[in-house]
Scaffold this motif. Structure first.
Motif, short mmCIF file in Angstrom:
data_model
loop_
_atom_site.label_atom_id
_atom_site.label_comp_id
_atom_site.label_asym_id
_atom_site.label_seq_id
_atom_site.Cartn_x
_atom_site.Cartn_y
_atom_site.Cartn_z
N LYS A 246 128.39 -27.70 13.93
CA LYS A 246 128.49 -27.85 15.43
C LYS A 246 129.17 -27.87 15.84
N ALA A 247 129.41 -29.81 15.26
CA ALA A 247 130.76 -30.34 15.63
C ALA A 247 131.56 -30.04 15.31
N ARG A 248 131.27 -29.56 14.42
CA ARG A 248 133.37 -28.96 13.45
C ARG A 248 134.00 -27.64 14.80
N LEU A 250 132.21 -27.08 17.50
CA LEU A 250 132.48 -27.16 19.12
C LEU A 250 134.63 -27.83 18.94
N ILE A 251 134.65 -28.81 18.74
CA ILE A 251 136.07 -28.94 18.49
C ILE A 251 136.94 -27.82 18.08
N GLN A 258 131.38 -32.60 23.61
CA GLN A 258 130.30 -32.47 23.02
C GLN A 258 130.33 -33.00 21.60
N ALA A 259 131.32 -32.43 21.23
CA ALA A 259 131.30 -32.86 19.73
C ALA A 259 131.49 -34.13 19.01
N GLU A 260 132.33 -35.09 20.10
CA GLU A 260 132.19 -36.71 20.03
C GLU A 260 130.07 -36.75 20.31
N THR A 283 137.39 -38.18 16.10
CA THR A 283 137.13 -36.83 16.93
C THR A 283 137.50 -38.32 18.67
#
Length: 559
Positions: A246-248, A250-251, A258-260, A283
């Protein structure tokens, strides 16, 4: 101890273990025969412990045929598969099925070996029999073997498997492995369709969610992948893999804040996981939170994880903060990694910034002796430094040495051609660029450079035009080629075509050289004020541009 117990002891303490789900058959009652078998299998297991797998396999294969025991034959199959002895594995698995046809693992083993032999129809028959015996059997070998098949063979394997999907629709592993085969084959839509079916009817089947999300992410369908990941996290709350994905994603979608937040959430749950800390630090760096990024990268150093990456980015941060000595320490601490060459370039730039030219050159030469894999790159790096410090003769010497070692290195040839241009050695320049064109006829850079050099010297203009037109046909939107073509048209007296091309080039790439050319053509056609405006605009951006200043001096123009 009976013969049967002796054999069981061997199989229980064997280093290569496997679950056969069947007991070994009784050996013959002949005492001499039993002792021989026991001894041969004991030798085989001791050989296996010493990684003498050929000896172990040979003994087990011999005893498989001598004893006709399914347990021994299963062990022979396992050893053959373990060491990649495909023909022996096929022979052993065939015997295992003959001796124990009601054993689904025997049927799967033979099915797997038949796939390797590209005997797909036979393989499916044994796979079907295994699934009749155990409808929920794990058949992960399907996609594992698919990785080693050619595209054509994999397509045949898929075709023979397809009927089983509807016949054993409750076997999640079967459907998933067929989906994985489709993904290997590039049939992503079909793979996703199967995953969606699994997700609908078996919502707790994790692999289907994961494969679906990964296919979408790899296809750059980031929004769709994120949607699947969010739904997966409802099903598998706080799952680490999905949260990381999910974080990747978002990047990828430029939602860096949001990713951070997601990476921070993960780091709270697992504060020492380097696979979380590294993307978190990157990030933070992307968000220009330099102090926070420094702390996170430093934590990686303390954990002795991703040290080369941490040193590289800490060096970048220190450079940004104008701490060149601290940056240098980090770059010099690197030993390898994807960013290693970039770090060497950064080290050289810091030395040059500090006017330590000899130190910069010595560093490059030392690296060339250490890092043999990138030797040609260090030659190019040294040539660049010598050019930047106005040492063309030394640059030519290094170029000659580099080309003697790498005669077909196009970058090296081009670098020497540019040095030759500075020294007025037109024959060397032309020979090197022609060499590049001979080995790479579609090299638009070399074609353009050769054509421009002739045009700039106002010689062999038709030949120059031909080279530049070839370059333009290969790369029609390159402003450097537009500039060259405009310049050669000017030399040929075709002023309207020249101005049109130079204006286009300047709009795309308004650098000093294009400005010098456009301004000179405008001046030569009586458009003096337009020429001055172009030159003034360019000088504001590059007040020390040698080509602009030389053009103004040559035309005796005072702005």
């Amino acid at each position: 101890m009976t013969n049967r117990l002796l054999l069981a002891a061997i199989l229980c303490f064997a280093p290569l273990t496997v679950s056969w789900a069947q007991d070994s058959s009784e050996l013959t009652e002949n005492e001499t025969y039993s002792v021989n078998t026991f001894y041969a299998l004991l030798v085989a297991e001791m050989a296996g412990q010493r990684q003498l797998y050929d000896l172990a396999l040979g003994n087990y294969l011999l005893e498989s045929h001598r004893t006709q025991d399914p347990g021994v034959t299963a062990r022979a199959t396992q050893i053959a598969q373990f060491i990649g002895a495909d023909q022996a594995a096929l022979d052993a698995a065939t015997l295992w099925v003959k001796l124990d046809e009601k054993n689904p693992l025997a049927q799967v083993a033979l099915s797997s070996e038949l796939v390797k032999a590209a005997r797909f129809s036979e393989s499916v028959l044994h796979l079907q029999q295994a699934l009749y015996l155990d409808p929920l059997l794990n058949v992960n070998f399907i996609s594992t073997q698919g990785n080693d098949l050619t595209e054509g063979a994999r397509e045949l394997w898929l075709e023979t498997l397809t009927p089983l999907a509807s016949q054993f629709s409750e076997n999640q592993a079967l459907l998933f492995n067929i989906a994985s085969l489709h993904q290997q084959q590039g049939n992503n839509d079909q793979a996703i369709k199967i995953c969606e079916r699994l997700m609908e009817y078996h919502p707790s089947f994790y692999p289907a969610w994961s494969l679906n999300a990964r296919i979408l992410a790899n296809d750059d369908q980031h929004k769709e992948a994120l949607n699947i990941v969010n739904k997966a996290l409802e099903q598998f709350q706080s799952d680490k893999s999905f949260t990381l994905l999910k974080a990747r994603l978002l990047i990828k979608l430029k939602n860096i804040l949001q990713a951070e937040a997601v990476f921070n959430q993960l780091s709270v749950l697992d504060p020492n996981d380097p696979h979380i800390l590294l993307p978190l630090a990157l990030t933070q760096l992307d968000l220009e939170k330099y102090q926070e990024a420094k702390l996170t990268f430093q934590k990686l150093l303390n954990l002795q994880q991703f040290q080369n990456e941490a040193h590289f980015y800490l060096g970048r941060i220190e450079e940004h903060l104008s701490n060149s000595n601290a940056a240098l320490e980090h770059y010099l601490a690197m030993t390898s990694g994807r960013e290693y060459l970039s770090a060497q370039g950064a080290i050289v730039n810091i030395y040059l910034k500090n006017e330590q030219i000899d130190t910069a050159i010595n560093h490059i030469q030392q690296q060339r002796n250490i890092d043999h894999e990138n030797e040609s790159t260090y030659f190019l790096m040294e040539i660049d430094v010598l050019n930047r410090t106005n040492q063309p003769l030394a640059a030519m010497e290094v170029s000659n040495k580099g080309i003697s070692l790498y005669p077909n290195n196009k970058k090296m040839r081009y670098a020497r051609a540019m040095v030759a241009e500075k020294l007025g050695q037109l024959s060397v320049l032309e020979a090197d660029l022609q060499h590049i064109i001979e080995i790479d006829p579609n090299n638009s850079i070399a074609l353009n450079a050769l054509g421009y050099t002739l045009a700039d010297r106002n010689i062999r203009l038709q030949e120059a035009l031909s080279f530049i037109q070839q370059a333009q046909a290969i790369n029609p939107k390159d402003p450097a080629i537009m500039d060259s073509l405009g310049w050669v048209y000017f030399r040929l007296g075709q002023f309207d075509q020249s101005i049109t091309l130079l204006v286009q080039a300047f709009e795309i790439f308004p650098d000093a050289e294009v400005a010098a050319h456009l301004g000179e053509v405008l001046w030569s056609t009586g458009k003096h004020q337009q020429a001055k405006d172009i030159w003034k605009k360019a000088l504001e951006k590059e007040p020390q541009s040698s080509i602009l200043l030389q053009t103004l001096q040559r035309l005796d123009i005072d702005l």
